[in-house]
Design a protein around this motif. Structure first.
Motif, short mmCIF file in Angstrom:
data_model
loop_
_atom_site.label_atom_id
_atom_site.label_comp_id
_atom_site.label_asym_id
_atom_site.label_seq_id
_atom_site.Cartn_x
_atom_site.Cartn_y
_atom_site.Cartn_z
N ASP A 3 42.10 -36.43 -25.48
CA ASP A 3 40.99 -36.26 -26.35
C ASP A 3 39.65 -36.87 -26.07
O ASP A 3 39.76 -37.69 -25.29
CB ASP A 3 41.71 -36.50 -27.86
N HIS A 4 38.68 -36.15 -26.67
CA HIS A 4 37.42 -36.60 -26.20
C HIS A 4 37.36 -37.96 -27.05
O HIS A 4 37.69 -38.58 -27.96
CB HIS A 4 36.22 -35.76 -26.95
N ARG A 6 35.26 -41.34 -28.51
CA ARG A 6 34.24 -41.30 -29.41
C ARG A 6 33.36 -42.67 -29.37
O ARG A 6 34.05 -43.76 -28.98
CB ARG A 6 35.06 -41.69 -30.71
N ALA A 36 26.40 -36.38 -25.17
CA ALA A 36 27.57 -36.08 -25.95
C ALA A 36 28.01 -34.54 -25.47
O ALA A 36 29.22 -34.57 -25.45
CB ALA A 36 27.44 -36.50 -27.26
N GLU A 40 30.78 -34.42 -22.92
CA GLU A 40 32.07 -34.39 -23.92
C GLU A 40 32.60 -35.65 -24.48
O GLU A 40 33.82 -35.90 -24.20
CB GLU A 40 33.23 -33.62 -23.14
N PHE A 41 31.72 -36.32 -25.08
CA PHE A 41 32.10 -37.37 -25.92
C PHE A 41 31.50 -37.04 -27.27
O PHE A 41 30.62 -36.34 -27.67
CB PHE A 41 31.78 -38.70 -25.48
N GLU A 42 32.20 -37.67 -28.42
CA GLU A 42 31.69 -37.72 -29.76
C GLU A 42 30.68 -38.82 -30.10
O GLU A 42 31.19 -40.10 -29.68
CB GLU A 42 33.09 -37.63 -30.57
N ARG A 161 38.36 -42.87 -20.25
CA ARG A 161 39.21 -41.79 -20.14
C ARG A 161 40.59 -42.27 -19.73
O ARG A 161 41.65 -42.02 -20.11
CB ARG A 161 38.43 -40.61 -19.58
N ASN A 307 39.00 -35.91 -13.97
CA ASN A 307 38.79 -34.64 -14.82
C ASN A 307 39.55 -33.47 -13.59
O ASN A 307 38.90 -32.46 -13.27
CB ASN A 307 37.56 -34.22 -15.10
#
Length: 470
Positions: A3-4, A6, A36, A40-42, A161, A307
């Motif tokens: 998942d992304h 945070r 972000a 691809e992060f929150e 990650r 990735n």
């Protein structure tokens, strides 16, 4: 893929400094919001801190958030009473200082922010009894759009990650390890890694129950994607194995598999598993050959960091004439790694009557070998470049590896071999695409794993210490 991430952000500001701090914070937040979306992060915004009471309140706010990293920005200089509650509010912390130009006051007159000095002082007191920050802390410096800041942040995000993949890891080992492969019997000792087991008989029963029509349909589609130089019936059997393994992973929400791929499979299912394992790699399901659980976990970490699909390889040959190492395996790698003209499906290199394996040369490019050791308490990192794809090599998945570095230290091929053999390392090394040493070093730092350093090759008996991996 995990998942992304945070990322929590909190700014520390002392009002007595005369720089345009509100502008500096706004620019940082806007830049982080852009990053972000791109990375691809929150982004989780925490109320700014300007005194000790607000620092305590912000720390409570942080503890209520599920974040992967707390990024504390020294917008200005600040003292320990503001920093201590924040530093101890989360186990993974980065401290970031802005350059003076971010305060928009030019290079003369009152010092606008004094943020770099603040960063310096904060890092100096991490061991003080009032803080006792035992976990690593990552520093950052520069404006949010600077290459210096973005490069360090990208390294950290990749490492996190990998850490998140480790913390969420659920691995299915099927059939145990290959017979007498004692060097890969180790399991993780990390608390959050779950390893389940399943007997081979369950898989064989499931393979026998797969519909012929379904398997033949899948095999026909597969044959349109890769050159088939083996009997179609072998591809049908490989399709059955792939379907069953993917179904098992889906049913148990497994992130990776460790499969005892021989000697039973050819007799029980009429096929080797190599190409089936390779296809799972195409679908981002790391699958380690020969039941290698630590290999599967290492593949999972590399996939999260890069990735991209990871692969598991053997060290198979050395060519002193060009200082190259040959890494090879039977035919188990994701086709994303294939050099031109791509992969072909054929029979196993030492079983002429049984397929299907993926035969291909690894494409030229940077890659990083990695393996967790001692249950996850240690690791090895070997970076280099796969190159010279037309150089002769042996059937299967293979590539010549050059320009080596061991944990960032340049080494020649003989020294790399010496360290692998003298340190008694397992015979599987996982590889991820790209130059991943910095992210893997940081991953190991967050994990608390020691990284093996390279000893200098000597033509003499190496006497390993009791803590050979540390």
């Amino acid at each position: 893929m995990p998942d992304h991430l945070r990322l929590g952000f909190v700014s520390v500001v002392r009002p007595l400094f005369k720089g345009d701090t509100q502008h500096a914070i706004t620019i940082s937040v806007q830049g982080l919001e852009t990053l972000a979306a791109d990375l691809e992060f929150e982004l989780i915004l925490i109320d700014s801190v300007s005194d000790a009471d607000r620092a305590t309140q912000a720390a409570e706010q942080i503890k209520g958030q599920k974040i992967d990293l707390l990024l504390i920005q020294h917008t200005t200089f600040a003292t320990g009473d503001l920093l201590a509650p924040l530093l101890t509010a989360h186990p993974r912390v980065g401290v970031w200082a802005l350059p003076e130009r971010a305060g928009r006051r030019g290079s003369q007159g009152p010092l606008p922010l004094n943020a770099l000095c603040g960063l310096n002082m904060t890092l100096s007191f991490l061991d003080h009894p009032n803080v006792n920050k035992h976990e690593p802390v990552k520093w950052f410096y520069g404006e949010v759009d600077s290459n210096t800041f973005k490069t360090r942040l990208m390294t950290t995000l990749a490492a996190l990650r990998g850490l998140k993949a480790t913390q969420n890891a659920c691995i299915l080992q099927i059939g145990g390890t290959a017979p007498n492969f004692w060097g890969i019997e180790e399991h993780p000792s990390l608390g959050n890694v779950q390893v389940d087991s399943l007997p081979l008989s369950d898989v064989f029963e499931r393979v026998a129950g797969v519909s012929e029509d379904v398997a033949e349909g899948k095999a026909r589609a597969w044959a349109n994607e890769e050159v088939l130089e083996a009997p179609f019936a072998h591809l049908v059997q490989a399709s059955k194995i792939e379907l069953v393994l993917q179904k098992l992973a889906d049913e148990g929400s497994y992130n990776a598999l460790a499969l005892r791929c021989w000697p039973e499979f050819p007799e029980a299912c009429g096929a080797m598993t190599c190409s089936s394992v390779a296809r799972l790699g195409d679908a981002n399901l790391p699958t380690a050959c020969e039941g290698d659980v630590m290999g599967a976990l290492s593949m999972l970490v590399l996939q999260a960091i890069s990735n991209a699909p990871s692969i598991l390889m053997d060290l198979s040959d050395h060519d002193p004439s060009d200082d190259g190492l040959l890494f090879w395996h039977c035919g188990n790698a994701a086709k994303d790694w294939a050099a031109h003209p791509g992969s072909r499906l054929t029979t196993h290199f030492n079983r002429d009557d049984t397929g299907v394996v993926r035969d291909m040369v690894l494409q030229s490019g940077e890659a990083t070998g990695f393996r967790l050791l001692d249950g996850g308490q240690a690791a090895v990192i070997l970076e280099g470049r796969f190159d010279n794809p037309t150089k002769p090599s042996y059937d299967g998945v293979r590539g010549w590896f050059y320009d080596l570095s061991w944990n960032g230290q340049a080494v020649n091929a003989q020294t790399a071999i010496s360290n692998i053999l003298d340190r008694r390392l397992p015979h599987h090394l996982a590889f991820g695409k790209g130059s991943l040493t910095a992210s893997l070093q940081e991953y190991c730092g967050w994990l608390g794993a020691d990284i093996l350093t390279a000893h200098t090759y000597q033509d003499a008996l190496y006497q390993p210490q009791k803590d050979v991996h540390l």
